[in-house]
Design a protein around this motif. Structure first.
Motif, PDB file in Angstrom:
ATOM      1  N   UNK A 195       0.246  -1.175  -0.078  1.00 51.44           N
ATOM      2  CA  UNK A 195      -0.058  -0.052  -0.052  1.00 51.44           C
ATOM      3  C   UNK A 195       1.247   1.648   0.150  1.00 51.44           C
ATOM      4  N   UNK A 196       1.434   1.776   1.044  1.00 50.82           N
ATOM      5  CA  UNK A 196       2.337   2.903   0.639  1.00 50.82           C
ATOM      6  C   UNK A 196       3.137   2.770  -0.325  1.00 50.82           C
ATOM      7  N   UNK A 197       3.799   1.703  -0.413  1.00 49.51           N
ATOM      8  CA  UNK A 197       5.368   1.620  -2.010  1.00 49.51           C
ATOM      9  C   UNK A 197       4.196   2.436  -3.380  1.00 49.51           C
ATOM     10  N   UNK A 198       2.753   1.527  -3.015  1.00 50.67           N
ATOM     11  CA  UNK A 198       1.978   2.408  -4.172  1.00 50.67           C
ATOM     12  C   UNK A 198       1.723   3.361  -3.961  1.00 50.67           C
ATOM     13  N   UNK A 199       1.009   3.827  -2.646  1.00 46.74           N
ATOM     14  CA  UNK A 199       0.715   6.213  -2.980  1.00 46.74           C
ATOM     15  C   UNK A 199       2.005   6.167  -3.242  1.00 46.74           C
ATOM     16  N   UNK A 200       3.435   5.656  -3.200  1.00 42.76           N
ATOM     17  CA  UNK A 200       4.892   6.406  -3.373  1.00 42.76           C
ATOM     18  C   UNK A 200       4.844   6.965  -4.387  1.00 42.76           C
ATOM     19  N   UNK A 201       4.872   5.482  -4.929  1.00 38.00           N
ATOM     20  CA  UNK A 201       4.794   5.540  -6.936  1.00 38.00           C
ATOM     21  C   UNK A 201       3.357   7.238  -7.166  1.00 38.00           C
ATOM     22  N   UNK A 202       2.295   6.855  -6.882  1.00 32.88           N
ATOM     23  CA  UNK A 202       1.293   7.615  -7.090  1.00 32.88           C
ATOM     24  C   UNK A 202       1.818   8.936  -6.504  1.00 32.88           C
ATOM     25  N   UNK A 203       2.164   9.424  -5.925  1.00 34.15           N
ATOM     26  CA  UNK A 203       2.670  10.687  -5.673  1.00 34.15           C
ATOM     27  C   UNK A 203       4.007  11.443  -5.345  1.00 34.15           C
ATOM     28  N   UNK A 204       4.757  10.726  -5.905  1.00 36.75           N
ATOM     29  CA  UNK A 204       6.334  10.771  -6.611  1.00 36.75           C
ATOM     30  C   UNK A 204       6.210  12.189  -7.173  1.00 36.75           C
ATOM     31  N   UNK A 205       7.290  12.901  -6.277  1.00 35.88           N
ATOM     32  CA  UNK A 205       8.216  14.190  -6.781  1.00 35.88           C
ATOM     33  C   UNK A 205       6.924  15.210  -5.672  1.00 35.88           C
ATOM     34  N   UNK A 206       5.733  14.916  -5.233  1.00 34.86           N
ATOM     35  CA  UNK A 206       5.231  15.737  -3.975  1.00 34.86           C
ATOM     36  C   UNK A 206       5.283  16.426  -3.186  1.00 34.86           C
ATOM     37  N   UNK A 207       5.774  15.271  -2.654  1.00 37.29           N
ATOM     38  CA  UNK A 207       7.030  15.392  -0.844  1.00 37.29           C
ATOM     39  C   UNK A 207       5.967  15.266  -0.237  1.00 37.29           C
ATOM     40  N   UNK A 208       5.520  14.263  -0.627  1.00 38.27           N
ATOM     41  CA  UNK A 208       3.778  14.113   0.740  1.00 38.27           C
ATOM     42  C   UNK A 208       4.626  12.822   2.277  1.00 38.27           C
ATOM     43  N   UNK A 209       4.784  13.394   3.389  1.00 37.32           N
ATOM     44  CA  UNK A 209       5.300  11.981   4.143  1.00 37.32           C
ATOM     45  C   UNK A 209       4.886  10.879   3.814  1.00 37.32           C
ATOM     46  N   UNK A 210       5.617   9.378   4.416  1.00 40.12           N
ATOM     47  CA  UNK A 210       5.446   8.338   4.388  1.00 40.12           C
ATOM     48  C   UNK A 210       4.364   8.366   5.360  1.00 40.12           C
ATOM     49  N   UNK A 211       4.517   8.890   6.570  1.00 41.70           N
ATOM     50  CA  UNK A 211       2.535   9.083   6.876  1.00 41.70           C
ATOM     51  C   UNK A 211       1.898   9.385   7.138  1.00 41.70           C
ATOM     52  N   UNK A 212       1.313  10.371   6.345  1.00 48.26           N
ATOM     53  CA  UNK A 212       0.298  10.625   5.243  1.00 48.26           C
ATOM     54  C   UNK A 212       0.206  10.014   4.887  1.00 48.26           C
ATOM     55  N   UNK A 213       0.595   8.756   4.161  1.00 49.38           N
ATOM     56  CA  UNK A 213       0.226   8.122   2.957  1.00 49.38           C
ATOM     57  C   UNK A 213       0.223   6.754   3.786  1.00 49.38           C
ATOM     58  N   UNK A 214       0.073   6.760   4.954  1.00 49.42           N
ATOM     59  CA  UNK A 214      -0.155   5.483   5.963  1.00 49.42           C
ATOM     60  C   UNK A 214      -1.965   6.562   5.845  1.00 49.42           C
ATOM     61  N   UNK A 215      -1.738   7.058   6.455  1.00 48.33           N
ATOM     62  CA  UNK A 215      -2.988   7.234   6.661  1.00 48.33           C
ATOM     63  C   UNK A 215      -4.157   7.726   5.197  1.00 48.33           C
ATOM     64  N   UNK A 216      -3.678   8.084   4.170  1.00 45.97           N
ATOM     65  CA  UNK A 216      -4.358   8.193   3.576  1.00 45.97           C
ATOM     66  C   UNK A 216      -4.435   6.454   2.658  1.00 45.97           C
ATOM     67  N   UNK A 217      -4.208   5.530   2.801  1.00 47.45           N
ATOM     68  CA  UNK A 217      -4.007   4.071   2.499  1.00 47.45           C
ATOM     69  C   UNK A 217      -4.850   3.126   3.326  1.00 47.45           C
ATOM     70  N   UNK A 218      -6.053   3.969   4.801  1.00 45.19           N
ATOM     71  CA  UNK A 218      -6.153   3.443   5.525  1.00 45.19           C
ATOM     72  C   UNK A 218      -7.433   2.462   4.800  1.00 45.19           C
TER      73      UNK A 218
END
Length: 375
Positions: free
Chosen positions: A27-50
Motif C-alpha cells: 500500500x505505502x510503496x504504491x502510494x509513493x509511486x502515485x505521489x512521487x515528486x509531491x513531497x508527501x510524508x510517509x506518515x501521511x501516506x499511511x493515513x491515506x492508505x486506510x
C-alpha cells in the motif's frame, strides 16, 4: 497483393491502467509511486492508505484488469483477430516500462494502446501519454528498437461502453423498493478533478467551462437517462456529481460531491437515489470505498434508500467495442474510411490528440499524439 490481417498495421494491443496494491505491504510503496515528486510524508501516506487497509490492502483493479484481459483475448480469438494483448500499469506491477520492453524484445513494432479511462482530461489521457513517452525513453537508453505507439480514441460514447451502463442502471433501479422506484433520482458520478484541469480538458477549441471532461460526462449521462426513460416509461431526474476529491482544500475542484448531493436530495424529499458511476471502467477502490462505503454510509445516516449501478468491467459488449475500435483505427491507418460508432450528441472522438490537448502545468513529452517525439 500480400495478405494483410484486419488489424494491420498493428501487431499488438497494450492495456494500460493505473495499477493498485495487492497486499498490505504494497500500500505505502504504491502510494509513493502515485505521489512521487509531491513531497508527501510517509506518515501521511499511511493515513491515506486506510482506504486500502479496510479491504486487506488489496485494490480490486488488478484482478479487474486480468478479467478484462481474458475477455479481450476471448473476443479476439472468437472473431479471428490474431492480435496479442499485453498489460502494463502506471503505478504498480506489471509496470508499463517492463511491459513495453517485453513487447519490443518480442519484435512488436506497431502498438495500439487501450487506457482504462474513457474521457478526455490530463490525468485520464495526457498523463498516460507522458508515461508512454517516459517508457519509450527508457527503452531508447537501453538501445532497444522502439515500437511506434498509438492510442485508441476516447470511447466514452461507444455503444459497447454505454449500453452496459444502461442495463446496469435499470438493474439498480429494480433493486430499489417498488414504492420509491418511480421517484428515484439518478446521480451520475465521476472522479472530481481541479476545475482548472477540467477547463483545459480536450482539444483547445473545447477549453473553458469544464472543457471536454464535463461535456463528455454530461452527454453520456443524458444518453443513459434517455435510454432508461425509453425502457421504463419513467422520466427520472438526474444530475452529474463528483467523488474521490483529493488535494489541497483551497484549490477549486468540480462539485457537488456525491455525499453532499445525497444530503441535498434527501432535503428535497427525493425518495431514493441510484448512483451510476459512469466515469469509471471497473469497480476499483474509488468505487468500492467512495460509493459503496462512504456514500452508502451517508445514505444510511439520512435514511435514504440508495443502490449503485455496476461499472462496465469485463462485459463482453465492452470487449467487442475494443475489438471494433482496434479495427476502426487500423483501417484508418491504412487510409480507409471505417464506420465510427458513437451515441449521444458529440460524435466520435479524434484518433490523434492534437497539440494543446489536455495540457500539463509543466510541459513534458507525450507519446501517441500530434506532439509526440516518437511518431
Amino acid at each position: 497483393m500480400p495478405y494483410q490481417p484486419a488489424h494491420a498495421p498493428y501487431d499488438a494491443l497494450l492495456l494500460l491502467s493505473f495499477g493498485g496494491p495487492e497486499g498490505p505491504d504494497d500500500v505505502v510503496p504504491f502510494l509513493e509511486n502515485v505521489t512521487r515528486g509531491r513531497g508527501i510524508p510517509r506518515e501521511r501516506l499511511k493515513e491515506v492508505g486506510q482506504h486500502y487497509f479496510l479491504f486487506g490492502g488489496v485494490s480490486p483493479i488488478n484482478d479487474q484488469n486480468r478479467a478484462l484481459l481474458a475477455a479481450l483475448r476471448e473476443d479476439f480469438a472468437a472473431h479471428g483477430l490474431d492480435l496479442p494483448v499485453y498489460w502494463g500499469n502506471r503505478n504498480w506491477a506489471p509496470y508499463l516500462t517492463d511491459t513495453l520492453r517485453e513487447m519490443a524484445r518480442a519484435g512488436h513494432r506497431r502498438v495500439l494502446t487501450l487506457t482504462t479511462s474513457a474521457y478526455a482530461s490530463y490525468s485520464g489521457c495526457r498523463q498516460y501519454r507522458e508515461n508512454l513517452a517516459d517508457a519509450l525513453a527508457a527503452l531508447a537508453d537501453e538501445g532497444l528498437p522502439l515500437p511506434r505507439v498509438d492510442k485508441l480514441r476516447h470511447y466514452f460514447n461507444h455503444p459497447g461502453f454505454v449500453r452496459p451502463m444502461v442495463d446496469a442502471t435499470l438493474e439498480a433501479l429494480a433493486r430499489l423498493p417498488e414504492d420509491v422506484r418511480a421517484g428515484a433520482h439518478l446521480a451520475f458520478t465521476t472522479h472530481s478533478i481541479p476545475t482548472a484541469a477540467a477547463d483545459t480538458s480536450g482539444t483547445p477549441q473545447d477549453h473553458g467551462d469544464g472543457g471536454a471532461y464535463v461535456a463528455e460526462h454530461l452527454d453520456v449521462a443524458r444518453t443513459v437517462a434517455d435510454a432508461v426513460r425509453a425502457e421504463t416509461g419513467v422520466d427520472h431526474p438526474w444530475q452529474l456529481v463528483y467523488q474521490s476529491r483529493s488535494g489541497a482544500p483551497h484549490i477549486p475542484w468540480l462539485e457537488p460531491d456525491i455525499c453532499d448531493h445525497l444530503e441535498e436530495q434527501h432535503g428535497k424529499g427525493v425518495p431514493a437515489v441510484v448512483m451510476v458511476p459512469i466515469g469509471f471502467v471497473s469497480d476499483h477502490m474509488e468505487v468500492k470505498y467512495d460509493l459503496d462505503t462512504e456514500a452508502a454510509a451517508k445514505a444510511a445516516e439520512l435514511g435514504l434508500p440508495v443502490t449503485r449501478a455496476a461499472t462496465v468491467g469485463a462485459d463482453p459488449r465492452f470487449a467487442a467495442a475494443v475489438r471494433e475500435l482496434v479495427l476502426e483505427r487500423a483501417a484508418s491507418e491504412r487510409g480507409e474510411r471505417p464506420e465510427r460508432c458513437a451515441l449521444g450528441a458529440l460524435g466520435p472522438s479524434h484518433d490523434l490528440c492534437p497539440v494543446g490537448c489536455c495540457p500539463a502545468r509543466a510541459p513534458r513529452p507525450a507519446a501517441a499524439g500530434a506532439d509526440s517525439p516518437y511518431a
